[in-house]
Scaffold this motif. Structure first.
Motif, PDB file in Angstrom:
ATOM      1  N   SER A 166       0.829  -1.201   0.000  1.00 36.88           N
ATOM      2  CA  SER A 166       0.000   0.000   0.000  1.00 36.88           C
ATOM      3  C   SER A 166       0.868   1.258   0.000  1.00 36.88           C
ATOM      4  O   SER A 166       0.613   2.214  -0.737  1.00 36.88           O
ATOM      5  N   ARG A 167       1.913   1.247   0.815  1.00 37.69           N
ATOM      6  CA  ARG A 167       2.806   2.414   0.882  1.00 37.69           C
ATOM      7  C   ARG A 167       3.577   2.591  -0.430  1.00 37.69           C
ATOM      8  O   ARG A 167       3.744   3.714  -0.920  1.00 37.69           O
ATOM      9  N   ILE A 168       4.044   1.487  -0.993  1.00 41.23           N
ATOM     10  CA  ILE A 168       4.797   1.567  -2.253  1.00 41.23           C
ATOM     11  C   ILE A 168       3.909   2.091  -3.371  1.00 41.23           C
ATOM     12  O   ILE A 168       4.337   2.880  -4.228  1.00 41.23           O
ATOM     13  N   LYS A 169       2.648   1.665  -3.366  1.00 38.68           N
ATOM     14  CA  LYS A 169       1.691   2.165  -4.365  1.00 38.68           C
ATOM     15  C   LYS A 169       1.484   3.668  -4.211  1.00 38.68           C
ATOM     16  O   LYS A 169       1.339   4.395  -5.200  1.00 38.68           O
ATOM     17  N   GLU A 170       1.462   4.148  -2.956  1.00 34.44           N
ATOM     18  CA  GLU A 170       1.256   5.569  -2.678  1.00 34.44           C
ATOM     19  C   GLU A 170       2.352   6.437  -3.306  1.00 34.44           C
ATOM     20  O   GLU A 170       2.109   7.573  -3.692  1.00 34.44           O
ATOM     21  N   ILE A 171       3.562   5.903  -3.396  1.00 35.28           N
ATOM     22  CA  ILE A 171       4.689   6.708  -3.917  1.00 35.28           C
ATOM     23  C   ILE A 171       5.113   6.217  -5.298  1.00 35.28           C
ATOM     24  O   ILE A 171       6.234   6.468  -5.742  1.00 35.28           O
ATOM     25  N   ASN A 172       4.188   5.457  -5.973  1.00 34.62           N
ATOM     26  CA  ASN A 172       4.428   4.995  -7.349  1.00 34.62           C
ATOM     27  C   ASN A 172       5.682   4.135  -7.462  1.00 34.62           C
ATOM     28  O   ASN A 172       6.415   4.204  -8.462  1.00 34.62           O
ATOM     29  N   GLY A 173       5.948   3.371  -6.423  1.00 33.68           N
ATOM     30  CA  GLY A 173       7.135   2.534  -6.436  1.00 33.68           C
ATOM     31  C   GLY A 173       6.857   1.121  -6.944  1.00 33.68           C
ATOM     32  O   GLY A 173       5.734   0.770  -7.296  1.00 33.68           O
ATOM     33  N   ILE A 174       7.911   0.324  -6.981  1.00 34.27           N
ATOM     34  CA  ILE A 174       7.828  -1.073  -7.427  1.00 34.27           C
ATOM     35  C   ILE A 174       8.529  -1.931  -6.383  1.00 34.27           C
ATOM     36  O   ILE A 174       9.602  -1.579  -5.889  1.00 34.27           O
ATOM     37  N   ILE A 175       7.921  -3.047  -6.057  1.00 34.28           N
ATOM     38  CA  ILE A 175       8.524  -3.964  -5.081  1.00 34.28           C
ATOM     39  C   ILE A 175       8.765  -5.322  -5.731  1.00 34.28           C
ATOM     40  O   ILE A 175       7.936  -5.790  -6.525  1.00 34.28           O
ATOM     41  N   ASN A 176       9.865  -5.942  -5.416  1.00 33.90           N
ATOM     42  CA  ASN A 176      10.187  -7.279  -5.924  1.00 33.90           C
ATOM     43  C   ASN A 176      10.785  -8.078  -4.761  1.00 33.90           C
ATOM     44  O   ASN A 176      11.749  -7.632  -4.130  1.00 33.90           O
ATOM     45  N   ILE A 177      10.179  -9.222  -4.485  1.00 29.40           N
ATOM     46  CA  ILE A 177      10.623 -10.036  -3.346  1.00 29.40           C
ATOM     47  C   ILE A 177      11.133 -11.386  -3.854  1.00 29.40           C
ATOM     48  O   ILE A 177      10.455 -12.059  -4.620  1.00 29.40           O
TER      49      ILE A 177
END
Length: 588
Positions: free
Chosen positions: A560-571
């Motif tokens: 949710s936080r990453i979406k707020e700042i237009n980021g991308i996550i990869n795990i």
């Protein structure tokens, strides 16, 4: 009429005796009206009077008999739904009673009536089911029941014929016709069975024995004492057969015979004869018969509605016991409704209170989060002010060193340099040493000045905050850590919103590592790639199944936080090796 009068007189005399005798008298009168007269509304009236008394007396067998009589009238008047309801009610009364021959016999008649009702409704599977039940019950009766069993077989055959299961229909007709004595013992019934058998052959396109079987059935029907009515259907079938063969003259001949006979009764048989003639005749005659058919059909339907309305008015008369039962049922119903309302209201109140508490809890969490963010913003703001003051102080000291100390030292060096003109070897050596030492001092001071005046990494305060966070959590969670970052990242160009979310993401990630990973060390690193900050969090824990963990609250919060700042996550995670969380946050 004399019989009716004597029965009514019996009712009057019975009133001086008991309710059971009165009910029995009403039932006998109803049976007479149903079987011996066309006065079905009168029959229904007396059945209903008997029904009310039998209900008061709780005599279920007599009540079931009465309801069966009502069901037969309803069926004959084409109130098929009403007939079904009466039959079902009668069966429910008989089910608890021990089966005797009388009970079995009555049940068989009720099932037979249900079979006819569902045949008329064109629900043939249901009709067959009830006719078979009737047939099975009749077979259980003691004594000679061949006549009534034959009736069940013919009813089954007629239903199969209407359902276009012709082979099954022919099988049952043959079972009855195989009785060689039937033609002599029951010639009228034999003629009807033979006609239906012939008609089934006609419908199944087996015309080899036709029209011979029709003529045989017609001859038998015309030979018996009550000839006429039974021959209507046979004449209709002959007219249908010859019309199909293209012999219009014979088709008309038999169709008009059927019409002439059925006009005496003004019923469905006349209706069928008129419809048949409208198909056989042509031009104006066809139209004339069709108009007569429509007029008669409307008349019959109107008459059926009138009779059903009479039945409804009769049913409307209720006895005192029925009123009391209704009142009791209403009171029970209201008690049940009030109880249910109270239970539902209590449950809803519980839900409202529970939901309100949950809302308060969520509101508190939200307010706490907002407060944390405000505190963090204040921290960032305060840190920036400290950094600004620190930078100003460094510039002031640098300027003081450069303009003050360096200036004086430079003058001293010049003086010493001028004294160096002395040719004394010792003087020259001494002065050179001082000059060299002054140069060293000058270089050191210049170096310090340059270092103090150098432009410190912008936004280094945010890294200090991150360093404090990682150090504190690593201590609490008993983790060894390593923090790596690029000095070229200008944190002042990055919005506070993004810095707050990065801070919280690291916080959440370290919490998840402590809670789930069973790790002993963690690496937190920042890199600047392609105009984006790459944040990596690497642990040496036990790893996990990414697909199963996607629904976890921790990952949901991070996403949710990453979406707020237009980021991308990869795990990436491997069992017993560890987990790498890679996050990209655009600078702009």
């Amino acid at each position: 009429m004399k019989k009716i009068d004597s029965l009514k007189q019996f009712v009057i005399s019975a009133k001086e005796q008991d309710s059971s005798s009165i009910a029995e008298a009403h039932y006998i009168i109803a049976e007479y009206y149903r079987k011996a007269t066309p006065l079905t509304d009168s029959a229904f009236y007396y059945y209903h009077k008997a029904e009310k008394i039998f209900k008061q007396l709780n005599t279920n067998y007599q009540l079931a008999l009465t309801l069966y009589g009502v069901a037969v009238i309803q069926k004959n008047e084409k109130d098929f739904i009403g007939s079904e309801v009466s039959c079902v009610e009668a069966l429910s009364l008989l089910d608890p009673i021990k089966e005797t021959d009388d009970i079995i016999n009555l049940k068989s008649y009720i099932y037979n009536n249900l079979g006819i009702v569902f045949k008329e409704l064109e629900q043939y599977d249901e009709s067959i089911k009830y006719h078979k039940k009737s047939f099975q019950l009749k077979e259980k009766l003691k004594g000679d029941n061949k006549e009534t069993i034959d009736i069940s077989k013919i009813n089954l055959a007629n239903t199969y014929k209407n359902a276009q299961q012709f082979d099954l229909a022919l099988n049952y007709y043959n079972q009855v016709l195989d009785n060689k004595k039937l033609i002599n013992e029951r010639p009228g019934f034999y003629a009807l069975v033979l006609d239906n058998y012939a008609h089934t052959l006609y419908l199944s396109k087996k015309h080899k024995k036709l029209p011979g079987l029709y003529f045989k059935a017609l001859k038998i029907s015309d030979s018996i004492s009550y000839k006429g009515y039974n021959s209507i259907v046979i004449n209709q079938h002959l007219a249908e057969y010859y019309n199909d063969k293209g012999n219009k003259e014979l088709a008309k001949y038999y169709a008009y015979i059927a019409k002439d006979i059925s006009e005496k009764y003004h019923n469905d048989d006349l209706l069928k004869s008129l419809l048949l003639l409208s198909k056989i005749e042509e031009g104006e005659m066809s139209a004339k018969h069709l108009k007569s058919y429509i007029k008669l059909n409307d008349s019959l339907q109107k008459n059926e509605r009138t009779i059903r309305n009479k039945f409804a008015r009769i049913r409307f008369e209720t006895s005192q016991i029925e009123e009391e039962n209704v009142q009791i049922a209403k009171e029970r119903t209201w008690f049940l409704i009030i109880s249910l309302v109270l239970i539902i209201a209590s449950f809803l109140l519980y839900l409202v209170i529970t939901q309100r508490n949950k809302n308060k809890e969520l509101q508190f969490i939200q307010e706490q989060q907002e407060t944390n963010e405000e505190i963090y913003n204040l921290m960032l703001s305060q840190n920036e002010k400290i950094e600004e003051a620190r930078t100003l102080e460094k510039k002031r000291i640098s300027q003081e060193l450069h303009d003050g100390v360096l200036g004086r030292l430079f003058g001293t060096r010049l003086s010493l340099d001028s004294l160096n003109m002395s040719s004394s070897a010792d003087a020259i050596k001494t002065r050179n040493q001082y000059i060299k030492e002054l140069k060293n001092i000058e270089d050191d001071i210049r170096k310090v000045s340059h270092e103090l005046n150098a432009d410190f990494v912008a936004g280094s305060g945010f890294i200090d905050i991150i360093k404090t966070l990682v150090e504190a959590l690593a201590t609490v969670y008993n983790l060894s850590y390593k923090l790596e970052y690029d000095d070229i990242i200008n944190w002042e160009d990055i919005s506070n919103k993004k810095k707050i979310h990065i801070y919280r993401i690291i916080q959440e990630a370290l919490h998840n590592i402590y809670k789930h990973a069973q790790a002993t060390s963690v690496i937190v690193s920042f890199e600047l790639k392609k105009n984006a900050i790459w944040l990596a969090l690497i642990d040496n824990g036990i790893g996990f199944d990414i697909n199963k963990a996607k629904s976890g609250i921790g990952l949901k919060n991070m996403n949710s936080r990453i979406k707020e700042i237009n980021g991308i996550i990869n795990i990436k995670s491997e069992k017993e090796i560890g987990t790498t969380v890679m996050i990209q946050v655009p600078i702009t």
